[in-house]
Design a protein around this motif. Structure first.
Motif, PDB file in Angstrom:
ATOM      1  N   UNK A  33      48.034  42.309  39.136  1.00 15.57           N
ATOM      2  CA  UNK A  33      47.564  41.376  40.164  1.00 15.57           C
ATOM      3  C   UNK A  33      47.800  39.967  39.627  1.00 15.57           C
ATOM      4  N   UNK A  34      48.808  39.269  40.132  1.00 16.28           N
ATOM      5  CA  UNK A  34      49.070  37.916  39.621  1.00 16.28           C
ATOM      6  C   UNK A  34      48.031  36.913  40.117  1.00 16.28           C
ATOM      7  N   UNK A  35      48.149  35.679  39.688  1.00 12.88           N
ATOM      8  CA  UNK A  35      47.299  34.598  40.180  1.00 12.88           C
ATOM      9  C   UNK A  35      47.487  34.448  41.692  1.00 12.88           C
ATOM     10  N   UNK A  44      36.778  43.322  41.469  1.00  9.92           N
ATOM     11  CA  UNK A  44      36.517  42.314  42.499  1.00  9.92           C
ATOM     12  C   UNK A  44      36.390  40.880  41.969  1.00  9.92           C
ATOM     13  N   UNK A  45      35.680  40.645  40.832  1.00 10.76           N
ATOM     14  CA  UNK A  45      35.513  39.238  40.406  1.00 10.76           C
ATOM     15  C   UNK A  45      36.836  38.487  40.223  1.00 10.76           C
ATOM     16  N   UNK A  46      37.875  39.146  39.705  1.00  7.98           N
ATOM     17  CA  UNK A  46      39.160  38.463  39.502  1.00  7.98           C
ATOM     18  C   UNK A  46      39.800  38.071  40.829  1.00  7.98           C
ATOM     19  N   UNK A  99      45.261  39.467  36.565  1.00  8.99           N
ATOM     20  CA  UNK A  99      44.702  40.610  35.844  1.00  8.99           C
ATOM     21  C   UNK A  99      45.685  41.778  35.880  1.00  8.99           C
ATOM     22  N   UNK A 100      45.706  42.535  34.801  1.00  5.63           N
ATOM     23  CA  UNK A 100      46.602  43.696  34.691  1.00  5.63           C
ATOM     24  C   UNK A 100      45.787  44.899  34.220  1.00  5.63           C
ATOM     25  N   UNK A 101      46.055  46.071  34.807  1.00  3.48           N
ATOM     26  CA  UNK A 101      45.500  47.329  34.298  1.00  3.48           C
ATOM     27  C   UNK A 101      46.578  48.069  33.517  1.00  3.48           C
ATOM     28  N   UNK A 144      42.127  53.309  32.537  1.00  2.00           N
ATOM     29  CA  UNK A 144      42.804  52.032  32.315  1.00  2.00           C
ATOM     30  C   UNK A 144      41.895  50.986  31.698  1.00  2.00           C
ATOM     31  N   UNK A 145      42.505  50.061  30.978  1.00  2.00           N
ATOM     32  CA  UNK A 145      41.836  48.847  30.519  1.00  2.00           C
ATOM     33  C   UNK A 145      42.408  47.666  31.287  1.00  2.00           C
ATOM     34  N   UNK A 146      41.573  46.664  31.532  1.00  3.91           N
ATOM     35  CA  UNK A 146      41.972  45.507  32.335  1.00  3.91           C
ATOM     36  C   UNK A 146      41.992  44.239  31.475  1.00  3.91           C
ATOM     37  N   UNK A 147      43.101  43.520  31.538  1.00  4.24           N
ATOM     38  CA  UNK A 147      43.217  42.212  30.889  1.00  4.24           C
ATOM     39  C   UNK A 147      43.184  41.149  31.986  1.00  4.24           C
ATOM     40  N   UNK A 148      42.272  40.176  31.846  1.00  2.00           N
ATOM     41  CA  UNK A 148      42.131  39.090  32.820  1.00  2.00           C
ATOM     42  C   UNK A 148      42.499  37.781  32.127  1.00  2.00           C
ATOM     43  N   UNK A 149      43.272  36.928  32.808  1.00  2.00           N
ATOM     44  CA  UNK A 149      43.747  35.698  32.173  1.00  2.00           C
ATOM     45  C   UNK A 149      43.428  34.442  32.967  1.00  2.00           C
ATOM     46  N   UNK A 150      43.850  33.327  32.431  1.00  2.00           N
ATOM     47  CA  UNK A 150      43.672  32.021  33.071  1.00  2.00           C
ATOM     48  C   UNK A 150      44.622  31.911  34.270  1.00  2.00           C
ATOM     49  N   UNK A 151      44.281  31.082  35.255  1.00  2.00           N
ATOM     50  CA  UNK A 151      45.184  30.904  36.401  1.00  2.00           C
ATOM     51  C   UNK A 151      46.594  30.497  35.946  1.00  2.00           C
TER      52      UNK A 151
END
Length: 492
Positions: A196-198, A432-434, A441-443, A456-463
């Motif tokens: 899921x990109x920005x 949902x928060x991302x 965010x990527x799974x 899966x693990x989820x990585x969430x990043x800066x815009x």
């Protein structure tokens, strides 16, 4: 087998003339013929069109004009308008609809030489977490429980057909959309990488709208590198979409090799819920250990408004859906039921065209937007949404990325959880928060549960910092060495 190749490997093989794009496409069409009657991953298969595109790809390769995806066979979620190919959004409402135009994302993929195998099944109008709400029947997850082979599992939703197609080797990659987790949760359930990109990185123009401020087009792939290759083609500024960001598209594929040495990875304490299965807690800890061993620093952070995320989402998303779906009135396009007057035509068309879950969300959305309730619900939800974004903004002053679980469980069986909408909505608790914050965010598939199902693990990043998200995801992928395969797949 050709269907087992990654996109990166197939790209190299096509350029080396080890096989042709037509052979690669035929291998996938044969696999679809064999398995789609069971899995129901595709609503429409574009057999002749795909072969024409493959032959054009071979001609381009022979002329030395190959692009990033020349000859690569993909599945397209049936929410993306495709010129001349039926686009249903998984609904009877759009059953006869053949768009006269191409969505920007699919046009970008075609520009880069991709081959479209067909349109992938989905929850109706992208509303669901199981792919059980599609008017064209449920999708079967190609994975099986070790202890209960007879159980038919859901692939997750709403992009379940896309996920099942890529997992079962019926496509090398696929497009999806993520409004509250509809790429990442199916990726987790099907052992895939889901990106899921920005918000604004990929154009929404030509994508059938669910909730306009939350919809994020993105790719499914079997490796992080393949996800980066696909996003590189899908992304880019689009003047036709007012929310599209005028920012350059970096080399996502190169970012996968960066490593994580010196990065600070945040662990949001609010994602540790009391009822979290011990397997998911253990996998999360394992992911943090992998990143620490690769040179990252692990930092505890707080996202205090996380607990309001689901409630906020289930006010904002249905409100926007209620507005967006008002256009399906039987007058301009799609399904039309005759009535004795205009109002009767509207009512009959919408009652016949929309399934129960879509009707439920339209009713919720119309209610929270109605006079007397707008301030109490919708306006308050928008204020909390701003606080959720502030939580992420504050956390990212201290860390480069966050690591969390993707979903609160592995894939469940068709029929389980189905009679309880609240239980179904809880599938999105970590994703949902991302969406509310619009951050990338990527799974990544990182392990198996006791039943042999992927988690899966989820990585969430800066815009607009997908590059760091890809770097962290690639490090987890390398450490996890996830190589398990679904039981139902081409050549399996």
């Amino acid at each position: 087998m050709l269907t087992d190749l990654t996109i990166a490997a197939a790209r190299d093989g096509l350029r080396a003339k080890d096989f042709s794009a037509e052979e690669l496409t035929m291998a996938h069409l044969h696999a679809i013929e064999a398995l789609n009657p069971r899995l129901n991953a595709y609503i429409t298969v574009s057999h002749a069109r795909a072969l024409d595109q493959a032959r054009a790809a071979d001609a381009a390769l022979a002329a030395g004009e190959g692009r990033a995806l020349t000859g690569i066979p993909l599945a397209i979620k049936d929410l993306f308008c495709t010129e001349g190919v039926r686009t249903t959004a998984g609904s009877k409402m759009l059953g006869p609809f053949v768009p006269p135009y191409e969505s920007t994302v699919t046009a970008n993929l075609l520009r880069d030489g991709a081959v479209f195998l067909g349109k992938a099944n989905l929850d109706e109008f992208a509303m669901g977490s199981s792919n059980m709400t599609s008017a064209y029947g449920p999708v079967e997850n190609p994975w099986k429980r070790r202890q209960d082979q007879a159980a038919v599992l859901v692939p997750g939703g709403s992009s379940g057909g896309s996920a099942a197609a890529v997992a079962a080797r019926l496509a090398m990659g696929a497009t999806g959309t993520d409004t509250g987790g509809s790429i990442r949760q199916p990726a987790s359930f099907c052992g895939l990488v889901g990106v899921k990109p920005t918000y604004g990185r990929c154009s929404r123009w030509g994508v059938v709208a669910f909730a306009s401020s939350l919809d994020h087009p993105g790719p499914f792939a079997r490796t992080v590198r393949d996800g980066a290759i696909l996003l590189g083609s899908m992304a880019g500024h689009d003047p036709k979409d007012s929310t599209s960001a005028p920012v350059p598209v970096p080399d996502f594929e190169a970012a996968c090799a960066r490593g994580v040495k010196g990065l600070r990875i945040g662990v949001p304490k609010e994602y540790r819920s009391d009822g979290m299965p011990s397997e998911i807690e253990a996998l999360w800890q394992q992911g943090l250990d992998w990143l620490r061993a690769a040179g990252a620093e692990i930092v505890d952070v707080s996202l205090p408004h996380t607990k309001y995320g689901l409630g906020t989402y289930y006010i904002v998303a249905p409100a926007e859906a209620s507005s967006n779906l008002a256009r399906y009135d039987g007058v301009r396009f799609g399904l039309r039921q005759d009535g004795k007057d205009l109002r009767d035509l509207y009512e009959r068309t919408r009652a016949e065209g929309f399934g129960p879950e879509v009707r439920r969300r339209i009713l919720i959305g119309t209610y929270v937007l109605s006079a007397g309730y707008y301030d109490a619900y919708y306006l308050r939800a928008q204020k909390i949404r701003a606080l959720i974004l502030k939580d992420f903004t504050d956390a990212f002053t201290r860390v480069d990325a966050l690591l969390t679980p993707t979903a609160p469980s592995a894939a469940f069986a068709q029929g389980e959880n189905m009679d309880d909408p609240i239980k179904m909505y809880l599938n999105d608790v970590f994703t949902v928060p991302a969406n509310l914050a619009g951050v990338p965010a990527i799974s990544i598939p990182a392990g198996l549960d006791a039943n042999g199902l992927p988690l899966g693990l989820q990585v969430i990043g800066k815009p607009f910092d997908e590059e760091t998200v890809f770097a962290v995801s690639a490090a987890i992928e390398q450490a996890a060495g996830f190589s398990a395969l679904p039981q139902v797949r081409a050549g399996g």
